[in-house]
Design an enzyme around this catalytic site. Sequence first.
Site, PDB file in Angstrom:
ATOM      1  N   VAL A 183      13.261  56.851  27.938  1.00 19.55           N
ATOM      2  CA  VAL A 183      11.991  57.009  28.634  1.00 19.55           C
ATOM      3  C   VAL A 183      11.443  58.323  28.090  1.00 19.55           C
ATOM      4  O   VAL A 183      12.109  58.977  27.308  1.00 19.55           O
ATOM      5  CB  VAL A 183      12.237  57.059  30.165  1.00 19.55           C
ATOM      6  CG1 VAL A 183      12.523  55.671  30.692  1.00 19.55           C
ATOM      7  CG2 VAL A 183      13.369  57.976  30.540  1.00 19.55           C
TER       8      VAL A 183
ATOM      9  N   LEU B  53      25.782  58.578  30.087  1.00 20.49           N
ATOM     10  CA  LEU B  53      25.780  57.707  31.263  1.00 20.49           C
ATOM     11  C   LEU B  53      27.139  57.054  31.497  1.00 20.49           C
ATOM     12  O   LEU B  53      27.436  56.626  32.608  1.00 20.49           O
ATOM     13  CB  LEU B  53      24.698  56.632  31.099  1.00 20.49           C
ATOM     14  CG  LEU B  53      23.269  57.179  30.903  1.00 20.49           C
ATOM     15  CD1 LEU B  53      22.298  56.053  30.577  1.00 20.49           C
ATOM     16  CD2 LEU B  53      22.800  57.938  32.131  1.00 20.49           C
TER      17      LEU B  53
ATOM     18  N   LYS C  45       7.668  72.518  28.644  1.00 20.53           N
ATOM     19  CA  LYS C  45       7.842  72.374  30.092  1.00 20.53           C
ATOM     20  C   LYS C  45       8.220  73.744  30.652  1.00 20.53           C
ATOM     21  O   LYS C  45       9.237  74.306  30.254  1.00 20.53           O
ATOM     22  CB  LYS C  45       8.961  71.356  30.359  1.00 20.53           C
ATOM     23  CG  LYS C  45       9.398  71.306  31.801  1.00 20.53           C
ATOM     24  CD  LYS C  45      10.521  70.309  32.023  1.00 20.53           C
ATOM     25  CE  LYS C  45      11.082  70.444  33.413  1.00 20.53           C
ATOM     26  NZ  LYS C  45      12.275  69.618  33.627  1.00 20.53           N
TER      27      LYS C  45
ATOM     28  N   THR D   1      18.460  66.492  34.577  1.00 21.83           N
ATOM     29  CA  THR D   1      19.788  66.987  34.225  1.00 21.83           C
ATOM     30  C   THR D   1      20.633  65.992  33.429  1.00 21.83           C
ATOM     31  O   THR D   1      21.785  66.292  33.117  1.00 21.83           O
ATOM     32  CB  THR D   1      20.550  67.388  35.506  1.00 21.83           C
ATOM     33  OG1 THR D   1      20.342  66.379  36.495  1.00 21.83           O
ATOM     34  CG2 THR D   1      20.071  68.712  36.039  1.00 21.83           C
ATOM     35  N   GLY D   2      20.065  64.809  33.085  1.00 25.60           N
ATOM     36  CA  GLY D   2      20.851  63.799  32.371  1.00 25.60           C
ATOM     37  C   GLY D   2      21.278  64.277  30.992  1.00 25.60           C
ATOM     38  O   GLY D   2      22.469  64.300  30.652  1.00 25.60           O
TER      39      GLY D   2
ATOM     40  N   ALA E 237      23.109  60.638  24.073  1.00 24.60           N
ATOM     41  CA  ALA E 237      24.407  61.280  24.315  1.00 24.60           C
ATOM     42  C   ALA E 237      25.281  61.199  23.064  1.00 24.60           C
ATOM     43  O   ALA E 237      25.881  62.201  22.641  1.00 24.60           O
ATOM     44  CB  ALA E 237      25.101  60.633  25.501  1.00 24.60           C
TER      45      ALA E 237
ATOM     46  N   VAL F  35      30.973  47.000  18.983  1.00 25.28           N
ATOM     47  CA  VAL F  35      32.411  47.105  19.248  1.00 25.28           C
ATOM     48  C   VAL F  35      32.792  45.940  20.158  1.00 25.28           C
ATOM     49  O   VAL F  35      32.200  45.752  21.228  1.00 25.28           O
ATOM     50  CB  VAL F  35      32.741  48.467  19.898  1.00 25.28           C
ATOM     51  CG1 VAL F  35      34.152  48.471  20.469  1.00 25.28           C
ATOM     52  CG2 VAL F  35      32.578  49.579  18.868  1.00 25.28           C
TER      53      VAL F  35
ATOM     54  N   GLY G 224      25.215  55.096  20.365  1.00 23.09           N
ATOM     55  CA  GLY G 224      24.292  55.983  19.640  1.00 23.09           C
ATOM     56  C   GLY G 224      22.998  56.217  20.395  1.00 23.09           C
ATOM     57  O   GLY G 224      21.921  56.234  19.805  1.00 23.09           O
TER      58      GLY G 224
HETATM   59  P1  FAD Z   1      22.224  54.869  26.341  1.00 27.89           P
HETATM   60  O1  FAD Z   1      20.909  55.424  25.974  1.00 27.89           O
HETATM   61  O2  FAD Z   1      22.270  53.691  27.263  1.00 27.89           O
HETATM   62  O3  FAD Z   1      22.976  54.504  24.975  1.00 27.89           O
HETATM   63  C1  FAD Z   1      24.094  53.655  24.940  1.00 27.89           C
HETATM   64  C2  FAD Z   1      24.453  53.400  23.498  1.00 27.89           C
HETATM   65  O4  FAD Z   1      25.655  52.635  23.461  1.00 27.89           O
HETATM   66  C3  FAD Z   1      23.402  52.612  22.725  1.00 27.89           C
HETATM   67  O5  FAD Z   1      23.292  53.161  21.428  1.00 27.89           O
HETATM   68  C4  FAD Z   1      24.015  51.220  22.623  1.00 27.89           C
HETATM   69  O6  FAD Z   1      23.566  50.522  21.493  1.00 27.89           O
HETATM   70  C5  FAD Z   1      25.480  51.584  22.534  1.00 27.89           C
HETATM   71  N1  FAD Z   1      26.399  50.506  22.863  1.00 27.89           N
HETATM   72  C6  FAD Z   1      26.492  49.817  24.023  1.00 27.89           C
HETATM   73  N2  FAD Z   1      27.444  48.877  23.911  1.00 27.89           N
HETATM   74  C7  FAD Z   1      27.974  48.979  22.668  1.00 27.89           C
HETATM   75  C8  FAD Z   1      28.986  48.282  21.941  1.00 27.89           C
HETATM   76  N3  FAD Z   1      29.667  47.274  22.474  1.00 27.89           N
HETATM   77  N4  FAD Z   1      29.237  48.656  20.677  1.00 27.89           N
HETATM   78  C9  FAD Z   1      28.564  49.667  20.087  1.00 27.89           C
HETATM   79  N5  FAD Z   1      27.609  50.369  20.729  1.00 27.89           N
HETATM   80  C10 FAD Z   1      27.318  50.019  21.997  1.00 27.89           C
HETATM   81  N6  FAD Z   1      17.717  62.725  31.303  1.00 27.89           N
HETATM   82  C11 FAD Z   1      17.041  63.869  31.158  1.00 27.89           C
HETATM   83  O7  FAD Z   1      17.610  64.856  30.685  1.00 27.89           O
HETATM   84  N7  FAD Z   1      15.740  63.974  31.544  1.00 27.89           N
HETATM   85  C12 FAD Z   1      15.072  62.949  32.095  1.00 27.89           C
HETATM   86  O8  FAD Z   1      13.890  63.088  32.404  1.00 27.89           O
HETATM   87  C13 FAD Z   1      15.766  61.720  32.295  1.00 27.89           C
HETATM   88  N8  FAD Z   1      15.165  60.670  32.875  1.00 27.89           N
HETATM   89  C14 FAD Z   1      15.881  59.536  33.088  1.00 27.89           C
HETATM   90  C15 FAD Z   1      15.308  58.469  33.788  1.00 27.89           C
HETATM   91  C16 FAD Z   1      16.042  57.322  34.054  1.00 27.89           C
HETATM   92  C17 FAD Z   1      15.428  56.213  34.832  1.00 27.89           C
HETATM   93  C18 FAD Z   1      17.381  57.211  33.590  1.00 27.89           C
HETATM   94  C19 FAD Z   1      18.208  55.982  33.864  1.00 27.89           C
HETATM   95  C20 FAD Z   1      17.954  58.250  32.889  1.00 27.89           C
HETATM   96  C21 FAD Z   1      17.226  59.421  32.663  1.00 27.89           C
HETATM   97  N9  FAD Z   1      17.802  60.490  32.007  1.00 27.89           N
HETATM   98  C22 FAD Z   1      17.118  61.656  31.863  1.00 27.89           C
HETATM   99  C23 FAD Z   1      19.162  60.396  31.478  1.00 27.89           C
HETATM  100  C24 FAD Z   1      19.129  60.100  30.004  1.00 27.89           C
HETATM  101  O9  FAD Z   1      18.323  58.986  29.732  1.00 27.89           O
HETATM  102  C25 FAD Z   1      20.537  59.811  29.524  1.00 27.89           C
HETATM  103  O10 FAD Z   1      21.377  60.819  29.961  1.00 27.89           O
HETATM  104  C26 FAD Z   1      20.545  59.802  28.029  1.00 27.89           C
HETATM  105  O11 FAD Z   1      19.598  58.910  27.547  1.00 27.89           O
HETATM  106  C27 FAD Z   1      21.895  59.453  27.507  1.00 27.89           C
HETATM  107  O12 FAD Z   1      22.078  58.096  27.567  1.00 27.89           O
HETATM  108  P2  FAD Z   1      23.344  57.505  26.830  1.00 27.89           P
HETATM  109  O13 FAD Z   1      23.281  57.853  25.407  1.00 27.89           O
HETATM  110  O14 FAD Z   1      24.555  57.872  27.593  1.00 27.89           O
HETATM  111  O15 FAD Z   1      23.192  55.933  27.051  1.00 27.89           O
END
Ligand code: FAD
Length: 537
Positions: A49, A336, A80, A347-348, A14, A184, A11
């Site tokens: 962030v 990610l 922006k 672009t993330g 993404a 999970v 959650g």
């Molecule tokens: P996360 O935010 O890591 O979420 C993972 C989720 O999975 C969490 O809810 C966690 O609780 C859950 N989870 C993990 N394990 C389990 C489990 N076993 N059971 C249940 N749930 C679980 N993007 C931009 O567009 N602009 C930016 O300026 C930008 N800057 C960034 C800077 C950095 C340094 C980084 C690393 C990324 C940046 N990004 C940026 C990318 C952006 O942060 C990610 O694309 C976005 O936050 C999506 O992350 P996510 O949801 O995939 O992962």
Amino acid sequence: MTPRRLVIVGGGSAGWMAAAYINAALNRNGRHVVDISLVESPDVPRIGVGEATIPSINHILAVIGIDELDFLKRVEGSFKQAIRYDNWLDNRGETYYHPFNRYHESPIDRTGERWLKSSRSLPFAETVSAQPGLCEQNLAPRMLGQWNFGPPLTYAYHMNALHFADYLCEIATARGVQHHLDNVVDVEQNDDGSIAAVNTQGGLRLEGDLFIDCTGFAAHLMEKKLGVEWVDCSQWLLCDRAVTLAVPHDMHYPGHIRPYTTASALSNGWVWQIPLQNRRSLGYVHSSAFISKEDAEREIRAFEGPHADGLDTRFINFKVGHRAKAWVKNCIAIGLAGNFIEPLESTGLYLADLASVMLTEHFPYGDDMDALAFRFNRIMANRFYEILDFINMHYCLTRRTDTEFWREVQKPERINDRLQAKLDFWRIKPPSASDFEDQYLPGQPDTPLPDGGTQGDHRPPVDTADLFGIDSYEAILYGMDFLREECDQWYGERRPPTQVARIVAERLALAPSRLPPHDVWLQKVVGMRQYGGSGKG
Ligand code: FAD
């Protein structure tokens, strides 16, 4: 039709973008075609962030039905209009912009060619776009009253991504998405290897027809269960860690909110500055092979100056690359878990947004998913490499030689073959729009991805220029002084002065009487607090 059961694990931004978007796009007009559950760990924090976006985010917000002002209030957001690059070329204080709006001539645009034939005394972007000038004056891209400033200015947002996820969660759950706060701990498979259910620590068993892995870099389903390989791209983008800090406006308010993201090159990478309504977020993206944690922290603190004293820093490790296949059997990796490219062009979130939009377009209403997965994987791979090429270009055109890092990024082995083919071609013929209609240029590699999409897909990824077309390439290429020597040879060393397009000059002259300072707009329209010293500057 019985609704399909979709289970999203994770959650972060993404997971919640996927849940809110897919729900809004598919369960509409009285139809209910998909039951969505999202399970999110209460223990594993999201990556969050201060984050910058690109204008395509407006599509996903519109489909979900989000009101812009409400959104800006909830995510501490700001506008922006561009990215400003400092010190990328030669570390002598030079600056250039990558704006979102620019002027084109029709039917054939010769603005780039004319700039190349001129003395290049003004930065290219400033001759074709009012946005660099608007950014320098810290003006909002919106008026306080009714808009009468010509064609709308394209913009994206800066936001607190943690709040964005919470906001989307609220919207999605109010519309029927089931939310479980639980870890999970086990993934069950069917005989054919597809996923049958996920089991949680709290004893839940969530069965599904389709699963989305949004567990971040951990990739619990895609990697840990299905064993889908991560294709590493660190050869071309060396940075793998960021050290972040946030400067509350309460501690230091610069007197304005920049309506753009700043990317300033430092000794071993670059630092972002992303202004929100209540703070500035900074992050030094660097390569752990070239600088220690201690030195990186020292450098970002020195960059910010005394306002950084006493503020906490946070280190985030990351890896640049993508899943060999983002969709395998009935599981799709988004966010990610599926791919990551360092955040130089923000672009993330876009890649997660694109995956959600493409999944909706290729949604499997039956059990035979191969054809849909094939196309989805192809589209995601193409777009990933389009972004990779573009970001790679920012590094390899530098002339900095002050550190080992900057010398390394210019080496031929750090430039990917597709980009090299483009640069070589443009040294024979400057870039023009037709190059972006079909980017199969001489010297283009003919090697497929290590595991290209699905069986029988042996083609290399194709850059469709859907995200970064000629406007973006010209902004970076000419910002980085590309073709300087070639222009001297082609057009002679004495060339006419560089001119700003008339329409751009007119807009800029009018701007201060029409557009308010960015912070004033935020204060008056979305209730940003007043920190004193507001205005231009
Ligand atoms: P996360 O935010 O890591 O979420 C993972 C989720 O999975 C969490 O809810 C966690 O609780 C859950 N989870 C993990 N394990 C389990 C489990 N076993 N059971 C249940 N749930 C679980 N993007 C931009 O567009 N602009 C930016 O300026 C930008 N800057 C960034 C800077 C950095 C340094 C980084 C690393 C990324 C940046 N990004 C940026 C990318 C952006 O942060 C990610 O694309 C976005 O936050 C999506 O992350 P996510 O949801 O995939 O992962």
